[in-house]
Design a protein around this motif. Structure first.
Motif, PDB file in Angstrom:
ATOM      1  N   LYS A 127      -1.979  18.813  -6.885  1.00 55.06           N
ATOM      2  CA  LYS A 127      -3.207  18.829  -6.097  1.00 55.06           C
ATOM      3  C   LYS A 127      -4.348  18.081  -6.782  1.00 55.06           C
ATOM      4  O   LYS A 127      -5.477  18.554  -6.832  1.00 55.06           O
ATOM      5  N   ILE A 128      -4.017  16.944  -7.381  1.00 54.53           N
ATOM      6  CA  ILE A 128      -5.077  16.109  -7.919  1.00 54.53           C
ATOM      7  C   ILE A 128      -4.937  14.704  -7.373  1.00 54.53           C
ATOM      8  O   ILE A 128      -3.833  14.246  -7.074  1.00 54.53           O
ATOM      9  N   LEU A 129      -6.077  14.007  -7.284  1.00 60.08           N
ATOM     10  CA  LEU A 129      -6.043  12.602  -6.938  1.00 60.08           C
ATOM     11  C   LEU A 129      -5.827  11.853  -8.240  1.00 60.08           C
ATOM     12  O   LEU A 129      -6.677  11.846  -9.115  1.00 60.08           O
ATOM     13  N   HIS A 130      -4.676  11.231  -8.335  1.00 58.14           N
ATOM     14  CA  HIS A 130      -4.238  10.574  -9.563  1.00 58.14           C
ATOM     15  C   HIS A 130      -4.770   9.146  -9.549  1.00 58.14           C
ATOM     16  O   HIS A 130      -4.020   8.203  -9.322  1.00 58.14           O
ATOM     17  N   ILE A 131      -6.075   9.004  -9.793  1.00 60.13           N
ATOM     18  CA  ILE A 131      -6.700   7.681  -9.750  1.00 60.13           C
ATOM     19  C   ILE A 131      -6.077   6.755 -10.795  1.00 60.13           C
ATOM     20  O   ILE A 131      -5.929   5.550 -10.584  1.00 60.13           O
ATOM     21  N   ALA A 132      -5.682   7.333 -11.937  1.00 60.77           N
ATOM     22  CA  ALA A 132      -5.105   6.525 -13.010  1.00 60.77           C
ATOM     23  C   ALA A 132      -3.812   5.832 -12.561  1.00 60.77           C
ATOM     24  O   ALA A 132      -3.308   4.938 -13.260  1.00 60.77           O
ATOM     25  N   HIS A 133      -3.293   6.230 -11.408  1.00 57.94           N
ATOM     26  CA  HIS A 133      -2.127   5.552 -10.848  1.00 57.94           C
ATOM     27  C   HIS A 133      -2.400   4.047 -10.708  1.00 57.94           C
ATOM     28  O   HIS A 133      -1.504   3.232 -10.879  1.00 57.94           O
ATOM     29  N   MET A 137      -6.774  -5.784 -10.532  1.00 56.42           N
ATOM     30  CA  MET A 137      -6.024  -5.792  -9.274  1.00 56.42           C
ATOM     31  C   MET A 137      -5.855  -4.393  -8.701  1.00 56.42           C
ATOM     32  O   MET A 137      -5.543  -4.227  -7.524  1.00 56.42           O
ATOM     33  N   GLY A 138      -6.046  -3.364  -9.523  1.00 56.32           N
ATOM     34  CA  GLY A 138      -5.861  -1.998  -9.040  1.00 56.32           C
ATOM     35  C   GLY A 138      -6.997  -1.507  -8.163  1.00 56.32           C
ATOM     36  O   GLY A 138      -6.822  -0.599  -7.355  1.00 56.32           O
ATOM     37  N   ASP A 139      -8.174  -2.110  -8.289  1.00 52.30           N
ATOM     38  CA  ASP A 139      -9.358  -1.576  -7.601  1.00 52.30           C
ATOM     39  C   ASP A 139      -9.155  -1.392  -6.105  1.00 52.30           C
ATOM     40  O   ASP A 139      -9.263  -0.291  -5.584  1.00 52.30           O
ATOM     41  N   VAL A 140      -8.871  -2.513  -5.457  1.00 50.44           N
ATOM     42  CA  VAL A 140      -8.767  -2.459  -4.004  1.00 50.44           C
ATOM     43  C   VAL A 140      -7.549  -1.655  -3.567  1.00 50.44           C
ATOM     44  O   VAL A 140      -7.621  -0.802  -2.679  1.00 50.44           O
ATOM     45  N   VAL A 141      -6.419  -1.913  -4.255  1.00 48.12           N
ATOM     46  CA  VAL A 141      -5.186  -1.224  -3.873  1.00 48.12           C
ATOM     47  C   VAL A 141      -5.342   0.288  -4.052  1.00 48.12           C
ATOM     48  O   VAL A 141      -4.841   1.079  -3.266  1.00 48.12           O
ATOM     49  N   ALA A 142      -6.066   0.712  -5.092  1.00 46.51           N
ATOM     50  CA  ALA A 142      -6.217   2.138  -5.360  1.00 46.51           C
ATOM     51  C   ALA A 142      -6.936   2.833  -4.219  1.00 46.51           C
ATOM     52  O   ALA A 142      -6.477   3.847  -3.720  1.00 46.51           O
ATOM     53  N   TYR A 143      -8.054   2.250  -3.773  1.00 45.86           N
ATOM     54  CA  TYR A 143      -8.725   3.005  -2.713  1.00 45.86           C
ATOM     55  C   TYR A 143      -7.995   2.903  -1.387  1.00 45.86           C
ATOM     56  O   TYR A 143      -8.019   3.813  -0.589  1.00 45.86           O
ATOM     57  N   LYS A 144      -7.260   1.805  -1.196  1.00 45.40           N
ATOM     58  CA  LYS A 144      -6.456   1.743   0.026  1.00 45.40           C
ATOM     59  C   LYS A 144      -5.328   2.770  -0.025  1.00 45.40           C
ATOM     60  O   LYS A 144      -4.998   3.391   0.983  1.00 45.40           O
ATOM     61  N   ALA A 145      -4.742   2.948  -1.207  1.00 50.56           N
ATOM     62  CA  ALA A 145      -3.673   3.942  -1.317  1.00 50.56           C
ATOM     63  C   ALA A 145      -4.238   5.340  -1.037  1.00 50.56           C
ATOM     64  O   ALA A 145      -3.573   6.179  -0.426  1.00 50.56           O
ATOM     65  N   LEU A 146      -5.466   5.573  -1.446  1.00 49.62           N
ATOM     66  CA  LEU A 146      -6.097   6.862  -1.123  1.00 49.62           C
ATOM     67  C   LEU A 146      -6.254   7.005   0.384  1.00 49.62           C
ATOM     68  O   LEU A 146      -5.969   8.050   0.962  1.00 49.62           O
ATOM     69  N   TYR A 167       0.838  -1.203   0.000  1.00 51.59           N
ATOM     70  CA  TYR A 167       0.000   0.000   0.000  1.00 51.59           C
ATOM     71  C   TYR A 167       0.873   1.254   0.000  1.00 51.59           C
ATOM     72  O   TYR A 167       0.597   2.230  -0.692  1.00 51.59           O
ATOM     73  N   ALA A 168       1.912   1.218   0.816  1.00 51.62           N
ATOM     74  CA  ALA A 168       2.773   2.400   0.951  1.00 51.62           C
ATOM     75  C   ALA A 168       3.450   2.724  -0.380  1.00 51.62           C
ATOM     76  O   ALA A 168       3.501   3.882  -0.800  1.00 51.62           O
ATOM     77  N   ALA A 169       3.953   1.686  -1.053  1.00 48.40           N
ATOM     78  CA  ALA A 169       4.640   1.926  -2.329  1.00 48.40           C
ATOM     79  C   ALA A 169       3.681   2.557  -3.340  1.00 48.40           C
ATOM     80  O   ALA A 169       4.041   3.468  -4.088  1.00 48.40           O
ATOM     81  N   MET A 170       2.437   2.090  -3.350  1.00 51.96           N
ATOM     82  CA  MET A 170       1.424   2.690  -4.209  1.00 51.96           C
ATOM     83  C   MET A 170       1.164   4.137  -3.809  1.00 51.96           C
ATOM     84  O   MET A 170       1.067   5.036  -4.647  1.00 51.96           O
ATOM     85  N   ALA A 171       1.032   4.335  -2.505  1.00 59.19           N
ATOM     86  CA  ALA A 171       0.653   5.660  -2.007  1.00 59.19           C
ATOM     87  C   ALA A 171       1.753   6.695  -2.271  1.00 59.19           C
ATOM     88  O   ALA A 171       1.462   7.875  -2.456  1.00 59.19           O
ATOM     89  N   LEU A 172       3.013   6.240  -2.327  1.00 61.06           N
ATOM     90  CA  LEU A 172       4.107   7.186  -2.564  1.00 61.06           C
ATOM     91  C   LEU A 172       3.926   7.908  -3.897  1.00 61.06           C
ATOM     92  O   LEU A 172       4.113   9.113  -4.004  1.00 61.06           O
ATOM     93  N   GLY A 173       3.555   7.150  -4.908  1.00 58.70           N
ATOM     94  CA  GLY A 173       3.334   7.756  -6.220  1.00 58.70           C
ATOM     95  C   GLY A 173       2.196   8.769  -6.161  1.00 58.70           C
ATOM     96  O   GLY A 173       2.294   9.871  -6.683  1.00 58.70           O
ATOM     97  N   ALA A 213     -10.309  -1.149   6.617  1.00 56.87           N
ATOM     98  CA  ALA A 213      -9.477  -0.042   6.132  1.00 56.87           C
ATOM     99  C   ALA A 213     -10.149   1.286   6.453  1.00 56.87           C
ATOM    100  O   ALA A 213      -9.512   2.234   6.908  1.00 56.87           O
ATOM    101  N   PHE A 214     -11.447   1.322   6.250  1.00 58.10           N
ATOM    102  CA  PHE A 214     -12.145   2.590   6.458  1.00 58.10           C
ATOM    103  C   PHE A 214     -12.397   2.881   7.928  1.00 58.10           C
ATOM    104  O   PHE A 214     -12.422   4.034   8.342  1.00 58.10           O
TER     105      PHE A 214
END
Ligand SMILES: Nc1ncnc2c1ncn2[C@@H]1O[C@H](COP(=O)(O)OP(=O)(O)OP(=O)(O)O)[C@@H](O)[C@H]1O
Ligand SMILES: [Mg+2]
Lengths: 239, 291
Positions: free
Chosen positions: B36-42, B220-229, B21-27, B271-272
């Motif tokens: 100042k944007i949420l880069h969902i496409a990450h 595979m990005g779905d869950v990781v993306a919102y956790k990174a948020l 999660y952290a590695a994803m969140a760093l980007g 998570a929430f």
């Protein structure tokens, strides 16, 4: 060195500059004075490329820079001291200075320039490791000026360095500006504090609602009735 | 004793998942700090990284080449997104790039699904994995690697931001873009470098994810993306150390709550809960506004 020719700038449909022409020669200190909302900051931003110039041109060192992005203008030798300092609050004093040194080629070069600005502003040396947001108003203004000097600009644009400072601190800042002038720096100074601006300037422009209405050498400006009565206060006299 | 060992094992696997999660969140945090944007496409970049590694490994059987392919594909994709979407829309209201970003993510998922199939693909590096045994404690090698890789790359990123001129300029840009521009900071250049770096982190995260769970899929990005948020909200927007800390805390909290209370709520709900509790305690995020 700098020629602003008939520049027009709009915010939406409202004109902030309506055909402004201003020149600065090498080694000159030029003051643009004017009230709140006259368009002083807009003029500086137009020169720096931070607002869109709809009509007219900005020529620097013989090159038309009207279409260039701000960072390229900085590379050509324009220094910028923004209104309200605009330090990078969560960087240290020294890091703020390093950002300013965009054209320094090496670490040694940056060190050398740091030494130079620290000897001009010894207080900044004492505070080098401190976050910029913790500086007093006067120190912050000195850092904003020092940050612009780090790039060794050919022309420094200063937007109201006196803003929000106690009179004694304003004096201190203007002593530094005087020192820069004596070292031969070219400066375009925008100010509401007309008295202080006239102390350092060679030439003066008066900007009113987006138009230059008076352009005079400083001695004549001091005696101009409008400037004397409206901007300096009727009874004020100059030696 | 047995309970203690079990608890410790849960903490370690929590750290492993948390470091992904952290590695994803760093980007995300790098991009958020600058633009100042949420880069969902990450999350789409993450998927691209996983499939790039998969293809390269299938073709060569070489781990180093797989890692490099993933890093190369993700950084190129990230820079393309920056150049074609984020920079041109810089002066627009923030919801416009946000909507496009979501669209790009969904598009990436669907393109990958169409090309490679909807179903998960097994993902492993031969000869890599297994576990280390210390007495009663068994440690999964993949998880341990994930933790170490994330720690090392976070440290490298932090040093880069603190100690180099490009890093200091990035920070300046994130604090006051207009002033930074006028002081000679070349905005597109700094943005590209940050996107390349941040996206490379997604590539690394994708490999760790694939190895840890043994498979990859277009979704595979779905869950990781919102956790990174969740993680960047936890860590404080734009903070590198915050993202690391937030990721690890989320991973461990999730793992422990799931291990001991899974009969109450599913894993994803925890998570929430962690997010809500931490935001009540520290609304500015864990580290507030620092690098
Ligand atoms: N971003 C903006 N959007 C809309 N109008 C603006 C904007 N910035 C400035 N203006 C308007 O343009 C005019 C000129 O503003 P400017 O900031 O250049 O004045 P100034 O001479 O610098 O004033 P001050 O002495 O208060 O700093 C003002 O009428 C102001 O309200
Ligand atoms: Mg102003």
């Amino acid at each position: 060195m700098l020629a602003v020719n008939d520049v027009h700038v709009y915010y939406g449909t409202i004109a902030a500059l309506r055909g402004v022409t201003v020149k600065v020669d090498e080694g000159e200190v030029v003051a643009v004075i004017g009230r709140n909302g006259a368009g002083k900051t807009t003029l500086i931003k137009a020169i720096m490329g931070l607002v869109n110039v709809v009509k007219g041109s900005v020529v620097f060192d013989g090159e038309d820079i009207t279409g260039l992005p701000p960072w390229e203008r900085a590379k050509l030798g324009l220094g910028y001291v923004p209104e309200g300092r605009r330090l990078f609050p969560y960087l240290t004093v020294e890091e703020n200075l390093i950002v300013g040194a965009h054209n320094a080629r090496s670490r040694e070069e940056i060190k050398k320039r740091l030494e130079e600005v620290y000897s001009l502003f010894p207080r900044l040396r004492e505070r080098r490791g401190q976050l910029a947001r913790t500086l007093s108003g006067g120190e912050a203004q000195m850092l904003a000026i020092a940050r612009s000097l780090m790039a060794r600009p050919k022309l420094i644009l200063m937007d109201e360095p006196s803003q929000g400072l106690a009179p004694i601190v304003v004096d201190e800042i203007f002593n530094k500006i005087m020192e820069l002038k004596r070292e031969g720096h070219s400066i375009l100074l925008v100010e509401q504090n007309v008295k202080k601006a006239l102390e350092v300037a060679d030439r003066v422009y008066l900007l009113e609602t987006g138009k230059i209405v008076i352009e005079l050498p400083v001695e004549e400006a001091k005696n101009h009735p409008v400037i004397r009565e409206v901007y300096l206060g009727a009874k004020q006299r100059y030696k | 004793m047995g309970a203690l060992v079990e608890g410790l094992a849960h903490i370690i696997s929590g750290l492993a998942v948390g470091s992904i999660y952290a590695a994803m969140a760093l980007g995300l945090t790098l991009v958020y700090g600058l633009l100042k944007i949420l880069h969902i496409a990450h999350a789409g970049v993450f998927v691209v990284g996983a499939y790039a590694a998969y293809i390269a490994y299938s073709a060569t059987g070489n781990i180093a080449i797989a890692v490099l392919a993933s890093i190369a594909a993700t950084s190129v994709y990230g820079v393309i997104l920056a150049k074609s979407i984020y920079l041109p829309l810089m002066d627009k209201p923030r919801h416009i790039p946000l909507m496009l970003s979501i669209a790009i993510y969904l598009l990436t998922e669907e393109v990958v699904a169409n090309v490679f199939g909807h179903y998960p693909k097994g993902f492993r590096f031969h000869g890599f994995g297994g576990s280390l045994n210390w007495g009663v404690l068994r440690i999964d090698v993949t998880g341990l690697t994930a933790i170490l890789v994330t720690l090392a790359s976070t440290l490298a990123l932090w040093l880069l931001l603190k100690r180099t001129r490009i890093g200091i300029s990035s920070q300046a840009l994130s604090q006051d873009m207009e002033t930074a521009k006028a002081l000679g900071v070349n905005v597109p250049r700094v943005v590209y470098i940050n996107f390349a770096l941040g996206s490379a982190f997604a590539g690394i995260a994708a490999i760790m994810y694939g190895l840890y769970y043994g498979s990859i899929s277009p979704y595979m990005g779905d869950v990781v993306a919102y956790k990174a948020l969740v993680v960047i909200v936890l860590g404080g927007f734009g903070s590198v150390m915050g993202a690391l800390l937030g990721g690890l805390i989320l991973g461990v909290a999730e793992e422990l709550l799931t291990a001991y209370f899974s009969y109450i709520l599913p894993r994803e709900a925890y998570a929430f809960i962690v997010l809500i509790v931490l935001l009540i305690l520290r609304p500015q995020g864990l580290l507030g506004r620092r690098v």
